[in-house]
Scaffold this motif. Sequence first.
Motif, PDB file in Angstrom:
ATOM      1  N   THR A   4       1.012  -1.221  -0.029  1.00 15.85           N
ATOM      2  CA  THR A   4      -0.036   0.033   0.105  1.00 15.85           C
ATOM      3  C   THR A   4       0.751   1.089  -0.179  1.00 15.85           C
ATOM      4  O   THR A   4       0.288   2.324   0.344  1.00 15.85           O
ATOM      5  N   THR A   5       2.304   1.122  -0.219  1.00 15.23           N
ATOM      6  CA  THR A   5       2.971   2.285  -0.230  1.00 15.23           C
ATOM      7  C   THR A   5       2.578   3.193  -1.314  1.00 15.23           C
ATOM      8  O   THR A   5       2.403   2.898  -2.508  1.00 15.23           O
ATOM      9  N   PRO A   6       2.262   4.569  -1.272  1.00 14.55           N
ATOM     10  CA  PRO A   6       1.682   5.361  -1.980  1.00 14.55           C
ATOM     11  C   PRO A   6       2.824   5.619  -3.240  1.00 14.55           C
ATOM     12  O   PRO A   6       4.076   5.570  -2.764  1.00 14.55           O
ATOM     13  N   LEU A   7       2.256   5.756  -4.464  1.00 14.74           N
ATOM     14  CA  LEU A   7       3.168   5.811  -5.617  1.00 14.74           C
ATOM     15  C   LEU A   7       4.178   6.931  -5.516  1.00 14.74           C
ATOM     16  O   LEU A   7       5.461   6.950  -5.929  1.00 14.74           O
ATOM     17  N   GLU A  13      11.501   7.714  -3.098  1.00 17.35           N
ATOM     18  CA  GLU A  13      12.615   6.918  -2.789  1.00 17.35           C
ATOM     19  C   GLU A  13      13.476   5.869  -3.708  1.00 17.35           C
ATOM     20  O   GLU A  13      14.443   5.562  -3.380  1.00 17.35           O
ATOM     21  N   ARG A  14      13.072   5.793  -4.680  1.00 15.44           N
ATOM     22  CA  ARG A  14      13.651   5.195  -5.722  1.00 15.44           C
ATOM     23  C   ARG A  14      15.057   5.997  -6.257  1.00 15.44           C
ATOM     24  O   ARG A  14      15.052   7.298  -6.426  1.00 15.44           O
ATOM     25  N   LYS A  15      16.056   5.357  -6.109  1.00 16.17           N
ATOM     26  CA  LYS A  15      17.407   6.070  -6.295  1.00 16.17           C
ATOM     27  C   LYS A  15      18.195   5.126  -7.246  1.00 16.17           C
ATOM     28  O   LYS A  15      18.120   3.851  -7.376  1.00 16.17           O
ATOM     29  N   SER A  16      19.180   5.459  -7.947  1.00 19.78           N
ATOM     30  CA  SER A  16      20.166   4.878  -8.941  1.00 19.78           C
ATOM     31  C   SER A  16      21.205   4.127  -7.864  1.00 19.78           C
ATOM     32  O   SER A  16      22.136   4.895  -7.536  1.00 19.78           O
ATOM     33  N   VAL A  17      21.037   3.126  -7.357  1.00 19.06           N
ATOM     34  CA  VAL A  17      21.956   2.388  -6.459  1.00 19.06           C
ATOM     35  C   VAL A  17      23.081   1.724  -7.299  1.00 19.06           C
ATOM     36  O   VAL A  17      22.828   0.791  -8.390  1.00 19.06           O
ATOM     37  N   ARG A  18      24.286   1.759  -6.914  1.00 19.36           N
ATOM     38  CA  ARG A  18      25.539   1.222  -7.487  1.00 19.36           C
ATOM     39  C   ARG A  18      26.123  -0.036  -6.709  1.00 19.36           C
ATOM     40  O   ARG A  18      27.338  -0.331  -7.286  1.00 19.36           O
ATOM     41  N   LYS A  19      25.807   0.047  -5.453  1.00 22.20           N
ATOM     42  CA  LYS A  19      26.561  -0.914  -4.675  1.00 22.20           C
ATOM     43  C   LYS A  19      25.376  -1.890  -4.269  1.00 22.20           C
ATOM     44  O   LYS A  19      24.353  -1.764  -3.628  1.00 22.20           O
ATOM     45  N   TYR A  20      25.915  -3.245  -4.281  1.00 18.70           N
ATOM     46  CA  TYR A  20      24.656  -4.206  -4.108  1.00 18.70           C
ATOM     47  C   TYR A  20      25.409  -5.347  -3.375  1.00 18.70           C
ATOM     48  O   TYR A  20      26.449  -5.616  -3.602  1.00 18.70           O
ATOM     49  N   ASN A  21      24.487  -6.195  -2.777  1.00 19.49           N
ATOM     50  CA  ASN A  21      24.856  -7.313  -2.031  1.00 19.49           C
ATOM     51  C   ASN A  21      25.066  -8.456  -3.112  1.00 19.49           C
ATOM     52  O   ASN A  21      24.079  -8.969  -3.473  1.00 19.49           O
ATOM     53  N   ALA A  22      26.228  -8.925  -3.367  1.00 14.25           N
ATOM     54  CA  ALA A  22      26.561  -9.831  -4.467  1.00 14.25           C
ATOM     55  C   ALA A  22      26.087 -11.153  -4.002  1.00 14.25           C
ATOM     56  O   ALA A  22      25.726 -11.850  -4.964  1.00 14.25           O
TER      57      ALA A  22
END
Length: 208
Positions: A4-7, A13-22
């Motif tokens: 139910t998170t509002p659009l 909150e969407r950001k361009s993430v470049r560090k990920y849990n491999a």
Amino acid sequence: MSETTPLKQIMQERKSVRKYNATAKISRETIMQLIEDATSAPSSSNMQPWRFIVIDDKEIQKNINFFSFNQEQIETASAIIAVIGDIKMYLNAEEIYAKNVELGYMPEEIANRLAKDALAMYGAAPTSTLENIVHFDAGLVCMQIMLLAKEMGYDTVPMGGFDKAKFAEYMELPENEIPILLLAIGEAAAPAYGSSRLPIDRIVRFNK
């Protein structure tokens, strides 16, 4: 994230993430559902020119990074969704419009006319025009993928910086399919930097 998170909140909150849990995994079923949901995006004459290659094999992710400017996220993301544009998408016109009739969306005579028009219009269009169309439509579906992924609790980053000719050769794409962008998806290992926006009165004007 909650269903139910509002659009608007998801968009912010969407950001361009470049560090990920491999080590984080996303099931193929989840990615299939994500892409299926995203394909509700509009497209030119509903030709749906987008095609997707989901790359979740670490060795292949490493291989494509050789011609993708060695971007860390290509190897550490749970998967890379390669977004491809089919410049002969109009060949599916009859199938698409026949399905519209089957689902009761339009009368058969209208569907037949629209399919015929699409075949004629796009079939006569120069390659450069078709490429512009598939790039535009790919942008629409990619934004939906990124927002839906964020709603599911995953992060993404779109990447246009890669050698598209070498990618096409490596993936053995047919001539009618052109690579458009790579979309990393996974579990963030570090937050993305914030990003400012130009003032709204600098980018919007009304007709006089």
